[in-house]
Scaffold this active site. Structure first.
Site, short mmCIF file in Angstrom:
data_model
loop_
_atom_site.label_atom_id
_atom_site.label_comp_id
_atom_site.label_asym_id
_atom_site.label_seq_id
_atom_site.Cartn_x
_atom_site.Cartn_y
_atom_site.Cartn_z
N MET A 1 -0.92 9.88 1.89
CA MET A 1 -1.14 9.90 0.44
C MET A 1 -2.61 9.62 0.09
SD MET A 1 2.14 7.52 -0.42
CE MET A 1 3.63 7.63 0.56
N SER A 2 -3.51 10.02 0.98
CA SER A 2 -4.92 9.67 0.75
C SER A 2 -5.83 10.71 1.41
CB SER A 2 -5.21 8.28 1.33
OG SER A 2 -5.15 8.32 2.74
N TYR B 1 -1.68 7.28 -6.45
CA TYR B 1 -0.38 6.74 -6.90
C TYR B 1 -0.50 5.33 -7.49
CZ TYR B 1 -0.23 4.24 -2.39
OH TYR B 1 -0.53 3.43 -1.32
N GLU B 2 -1.64 4.65 -7.25
CA GLU B 2 -1.84 3.33 -7.87
C GLU B 2 -2.15 3.48 -9.36
OE1 GLU B 2 -4.25 0.46 -5.28
OE2 GLU B 2 -4.60 2.39 -4.31
N ASN C 1 4.88 6.61 11.81
CA ASN C 1 6.32 6.87 11.72
C ASN C 1 6.55 8.37 11.88
OD1 ASN C 1 4.97 6.73 8.90
ND2 ASN C 1 6.75 8.02 8.56
N HIS D 1 7.06 0.93 4.23
CA HIS D 1 5.65 0.55 4.35
C HIS D 1 5.46 -0.60 5.37
CE1 HIS D 1 1.47 0.40 3.18
NE2 HIS D 1 1.55 -0.83 2.71
N SER E 1 -4.30 2.10 5.70
CA SER E 1 -3.32 1.01 5.58
C SER E 1 -3.23 0.22 6.88
CB SER E 1 -1.94 1.58 5.29
OG SER E 1 -1.86 1.99 3.95
N HIS F 1 -5.80 4.75 -4.12
CA HIS F 1 -4.89 5.90 -4.05
C HIS F 1 -4.57 6.38 -5.47
CE1 HIS F 1 -4.04 3.32 -0.53
NE2 HIS F 1 -3.87 4.44 0.14
N HIS G 1 -4.36 -3.47 2.18
CA HIS G 1 -5.70 -3.02 1.75
C HIS G 1 -6.39 -4.22 1.11
CE1 HIS G 1 -5.26 1.42 2.31
NE2 HIS G 1 -3.99 1.07 2.29
N ALA H 1 -3.08 5.85 7.69
CA ALA H 1 -1.76 5.78 8.31
C ALA H 1 -1.01 7.01 7.83
CB ALA H 1 -1.05 4.52 7.86
O1 LIG Z 1 -3.48 6.60 3.59
P1 LIG Z 1 -3.45 5.14 3.79
O2 LIG Z 1 -4.25 4.40 2.80
O3 LIG Z 1 -3.81 4.75 5.22
O4 LIG Z 1 -1.93 4.65 3.58
C1 LIG Z 1 -0.75 5.36 3.89
O5 LIG Z 1 0.26 4.38 4.03
C2 LIG Z 1 0.85 4.11 2.73
C3 LIG Z 1 2.34 4.27 2.87
O6 LIG Z 1 2.87 3.41 3.83
C4 LIG Z 1 0.28 5.14 1.77
O7 LIG Z 1 -0.74 4.58 1.00
C5 LIG Z 1 -0.26 6.20 2.71
O8 LIG Z 1 -1.29 6.98 2.15
N1 LIG Z 2 3.59 10.63 2.54
C1 LIG Z 2 3.63 9.81 3.57
N2 LIG Z 2 2.68 8.90 3.72
C2 LIG Z 2 2.75 8.09 4.80
N3 LIG Z 2 1.92 7.11 5.19
C3 LIG Z 2 2.43 6.60 6.34
N4 LIG Z 2 3.55 7.22 6.68
C4 LIG Z 2 3.77 8.16 5.74
C5 LIG Z 2 4.79 9.15 5.55
O1 LIG Z 2 5.73 9.30 6.31
N5 LIG Z 2 4.66 9.96 4.45
#
Ligand SMILES: O=P(O)(O)O[C@H]1O[C@H](CO)[C@@H](O)[C@H]1O
Ligand SMILES: Nc1nc2[nH]cnc2c(=O)[nH]1
Length: 291
Positions: free
Chosen positions: A221-222, A90-91, A245, A259, A35, A88, A66, A118
């Site tokens: 989440m990836s 979740y999409e 964060n 986000h 991200s 992802h 993205h 991220a």
């Molecule tokens: O893992 P990437 O794609 O970097 O993105 C991260 O950031 C997003 C949440 O802000 C979620 O998609 C999480 O997985």
């Molecule tokens: N699950 C999760 N995904 C993230 N992607 C960026 N920051 C976070 C977070 O705090 N939790």
């Protein structure tokens, strides 16, 4: 549970053949940008770039930050392909779709996968803006039976029961540390365990406390599905998490994660990440095949 889109070897091959017919580049390295980290692709020279929507069989990106482009190009003579935007779970994509590009990369001749993401800090000692070299991962959806390798095994890609120990290449981790030292940014660099959760919600306080107890350093989440499919088909893997964060682990007075803040921190550190990844690719041992 079977992956709901069963994808055949021919499907991957069709996409790979289309890309091979559209570009002269024959990449040995693929980079998946997390991200807000897609600017890395802009550093490639002699670019050939394709919108995901123009590539036969490719899924589409739906998340802000993205871009949805596949960029081929050179970094000091090393041929790379870069995903500006990943998919992802979740999409609403099945994990076969999430990892579709990785198998296409294998068929293009890619030998090394570099993943970035991220992520939120679970480790107490981590700060926003730190970069974590991924030593290992916990694949929560995988532990619960959501795994891209579920279904008939394609032996042409790899074995039925692939090992997952030692997936993150130690030599590349050491190289990354050395490069950070020479860039004078060692104070921002961590090494740790990434945990994939399903998302799209950020963690509840109780979930964050659980992850902390499990030894997780950063959560996102990836990444885990892409890494396991890459490793299954014999690729070398290197991963970086940008800590965007601190995950809220207390019921008292912390700002909730969002986000927009994730993207803002990614932007702040994107140049450092670009330099680090370029440095790794330039110093990696790669034999280019020219088309
Ligand atoms: O893992 P990437 O794609 O970097 O993105 C991260 O950031 C997003 C949440 O802000 C979620 O998609 C999480 O997985
Ligand atoms: N699950 C999760 N995904 C993230 N992607 C960026 N920051 C976070 C977070 O705090 N939790």
């Amino acid at each position: 549970m079977h992956c709901k889109d069963q994808i055949s070897h021919k499907d991957y091959q069709r996409t790979a053949d289309w890309l091979l017919s559209q570009t002269q580049h024959r990449p040995k390295v693929a980079i998946i940008c997390g991200s807000g980290l897609g600017m890395l692709a802009d550093t490639l020279q002699c670019q050939d770039s394709f919108k995901y929507s123009d590539i036969p069989g490719f899924p589409q990106s739906t998340v802000q930050g993205h871009a949805g482009k596949l960029v081929f190009g050179e970094l000091e003579g090393k041929i790379c392909v870069c995903m500006q935007g990943r998919f992802h779970m979740y999409e609403g994509h099945s994990l076969c779709k999430v990892t579709f590009p990785v198998r296409v990369f294998k068929l293009l001749g890619v030998e090394t996968l570099i993943v970035t993401n991220a992520a939120g800090a679970i480790a107490e000692s981590y700060h926003c803006g730190d970069v974590m070299i991924i030593r290992d991962h916990i694949n929560f959806p995988g532990l619960a039976g959501l795994n891209p390798l579920i279904g008939p095994n394609d032996d042409k890609f790899g074995p039925r029961f692939p090992p997952m120990s030692g997936v993150y290449d130690k030599d590349l981790q050491k190289l990354a540390f050395d490069i950070c030292k020479s860039m004078g940014v060692s104070q921002f660099v961590q090494e740790g365990v990434y945990c994939m959760v399903g998302g799209p919600n950020f963690e509840s306080v109780a979930e964050a406390k659980l992850l902390y107890k499990l030894g997780v350093d950063a959560v996102g989440m990836s990444t885990a599905p892409e890494v396991l499919v890459a490793s299954h088909c014999g690729m070398r893997v290197f991963g970086l998490s940008l800590i965007t964060n601190k995950v809220v682990k207390s019921y008292e007075g912390s700002e909730p994660t969002n986000h927009e803040d994730v993207l803002a921190v990614s932007k702040m550190r994107s140049e450092m990440l670009q330099k680090l990844i370029s440095g790794i690719i330039i110093r990696m041992d790669i034999n280019n095949n020219k088309a």
